[in-house]
Design a protein around this motif. Structure first.
Motif, short mmCIF file in Angstrom:
data_model
loop_
_atom_site.label_atom_id
_atom_site.label_comp_id
_atom_site.label_asym_id
_atom_site.label_seq_id
_atom_site.Cartn_x
_atom_site.Cartn_y
_atom_site.Cartn_z
N PRO A 167 0.99 -1.39 -0.10
CA PRO A 167 0.05 0.01 0.16
C PRO A 167 0.90 1.27 0.07
O PRO A 167 1.94 1.15 0.51
N GLY A 168 0.09 2.23 -0.66
CA GLY A 168 1.04 3.46 -0.70
C GLY A 168 1.11 4.04 0.76
O GLY A 168 2.30 4.57 1.34
N PRO A 169 -0.08 4.37 1.40
CA PRO A 169 0.11 4.72 2.95
C PRO A 169 0.98 4.01 3.62
O PRO A 169 1.14 2.64 3.37
N ARG A 170 1.59 4.35 4.83
CA ARG A 170 2.53 3.44 5.61
C ARG A 170 1.69 2.79 6.45
O ARG A 170 1.44 2.78 7.72
N LEU A 171 1.13 1.42 5.94
CA LEU A 171 0.33 0.43 6.41
C LEU A 171 0.93 -1.00 6.32
O LEU A 171 1.76 -1.07 5.10
N PRO A 172 0.58 -1.79 6.97
CA PRO A 172 1.18 -3.17 6.84
C PRO A 172 0.71 -3.87 5.51
O PRO A 172 -0.59 -3.51 5.27
N MET A 173 1.45 -4.64 4.82
CA MET A 173 1.35 -4.84 3.27
C MET A 173 0.72 -6.37 3.30
O MET A 173 0.14 -6.78 2.31
N ALA A 174 0.95 -7.09 4.28
CA ALA A 174 0.80 -8.60 4.18
C ALA A 174 -0.49 -8.94 3.72
O ALA A 174 -0.83 -9.96 3.07
N CYS A 175 -1.85 -8.17 4.02
CA CYS A 175 -3.19 -8.45 3.87
C CYS A 175 -3.43 -8.10 2.35
O CYS A 175 -4.52 -8.62 1.75
N GLN A 176 -2.52 -7.63 1.35
CA GLN A 176 -2.70 -7.43 0.10
C GLN A 176 -1.57 -8.29 -0.80
O GLN A 176 -1.45 -7.72 -1.90
N HIS A 177 -0.93 -9.08 -0.37
CA HIS A 177 -0.07 -10.09 -1.01
C HIS A 177 -0.79 -10.63 -2.13
O HIS A 177 -1.86 -10.98 -1.78
N VAL A 178 -0.36 -10.52 -3.29
CA VAL A 178 -1.01 -11.07 -4.44
C VAL A 178 -1.14 -12.45 -4.52
O VAL A 178 -2.26 -13.00 -5.13
N GLU A 179 -0.48 -13.20 -3.68
CA GLU A 179 -0.75 -14.77 -3.70
C GLU A 179 -1.92 -15.02 -3.14
O GLU A 179 -2.42 -16.23 -3.46
N LEU A 180 -2.43 -14.04 -2.31
CA LEU A 180 -3.65 -14.64 -1.65
C LEU A 180 -5.01 -14.55 -2.56
O LEU A 180 -6.05 -15.16 -2.31
N ILE A 181 -4.78 -14.08 -3.82
CA ILE A 181 -5.76 -14.15 -4.76
C ILE A 181 -6.07 -15.39 -5.28
O ILE A 181 -7.13 -15.69 -5.61
#
Length: 288
Positions: A167-181
């Motif tokens: 994510p652009g904002p300084r937020l944790p990224m794990a929830c948006q990992h492409v592998e989850l798709i």
């Protein structure tokens, strides 16, 4: 042929926000912990240059329409709010130009599903938007709460557009990992899923997954054209001509002036340009 000047462009991410810029991101600012982000009106400011100025003293709906006409944008997807606001006014006053989508919060459970169905019934929303990193608590792409949203989209026959990658904002990224798709597409073979906001640094994986899953697509939102990932351009020019579509990021982070100054330099094949600018979005979001 080159740049097709006669194509009525469809922008699959246009903003018509309410209030001052600081209010646009209020739904996730409680998550921000560093001082710079907390004091910034645009939490992803560190990634963008030449952010459009806040509109002052203008009818912003009419301003956006003038900008659309200036750059040949025929229609734009905007976030509709059942409580009203500028985007809702734009959809009501100019239904031939503005296409409603709905931003859902999976943390609301069945209330979110009911809200989606209400928006579909009332204004005919064409997609549901999700921002996994922006919720409090965050909702990973493959979370069971998100599955309620996917099921509703399947029932209504509309796509889901999901922010993917760091994510652009300084937020944790794990929830948006492409592998989850991958698991989502397996569990919902009828779901039309559109990755937005780059999918970086997992763009190669995003391409692999699009090769694997026929209902998985990619929109170029939040990226200036000069920074479109090479893997996406290569994919669009080959097997992905029907899977990649244009999305801007105006007025949140990019001006249309910058986008359309750089866009003709993107090395897309002649036959891909109409699909990228219009045809894919028209088909995927059922705009006919």
């Amino acid at each position: 042929m080159g740049w097709p000047a006669d194509v009525a462009i469809i922008d699959t991410m246009m903003g018509i926000p309410d209030g001052a810029r600081a209010e646009w991101y209020s739904f996730f600012t409680p998550q921000l912990k560093d001082a710079a982000s907390q004091s910034s009106a645009f939490p992803a400011q560190h990634l963008f240059k030449g952010v459009p100025a806040d509109p002052q003293g203008v009818d912003f709906v009419e301003h956006v329409l003038r900008e659309m006409d200036r750059y040949g944008i025929g229609r734009a997807l905007v976030g509709w709010n059942p409580d009203g606001g500028e985007a809702a006014r734009a959809v009501a006053q100019h239904p031939d130009r503005f296409v409603p989508t709905y931003f859902a919060d999976p943390n609301r459970g069945m209330d979110a599903v009911r809200a989606i169905r209400h928006a579909h019934r009332e204004v005919g929303i064409k997609a549901v938007d999700l921002f996994p990193a922006g919720y409090l608590p965050q909702v990973p792409i493959d979370d069971r709460k998100a599955y309620l949203i996917y099921g509703a989209c399947c029932d209504l026959g509309i796509p889901v557009t999901v922010t993917c990658g760091v994510p652009g904002p300084r937020l944790p990224m794990a929830c948006q990992h492409v592998e989850l798709i991958d698991q989502v597409m397996y569990d919902f073979p009828d779901l039309v899923f559109v990755m937005k906001h780059g999918a970086e640094p997992w763009v190669d994986l995003a391409v692999k997954l699009m090769l694997k899953w026929p209902n998985l697509h990619y929109a170029t939102s939040a990226f200036a054209p000069r920074h479109y990932p090479k893997a996406i351009i290569d994919y669009a020019n080959t097997r992905g001509a029907d899977r990649v579509m244009y999305a801007g990021y105006f007025p949140m982070g990019l001006s249309l002036e910058r986008i359309f100054r750089e866009l003709p330099e993107v090395p897309l094949s002649d036959e891909v340009w109409p699909k990228f600018l219009s045809e894919n979005a028209r088909r995927i979001f059922q705009l006919d």
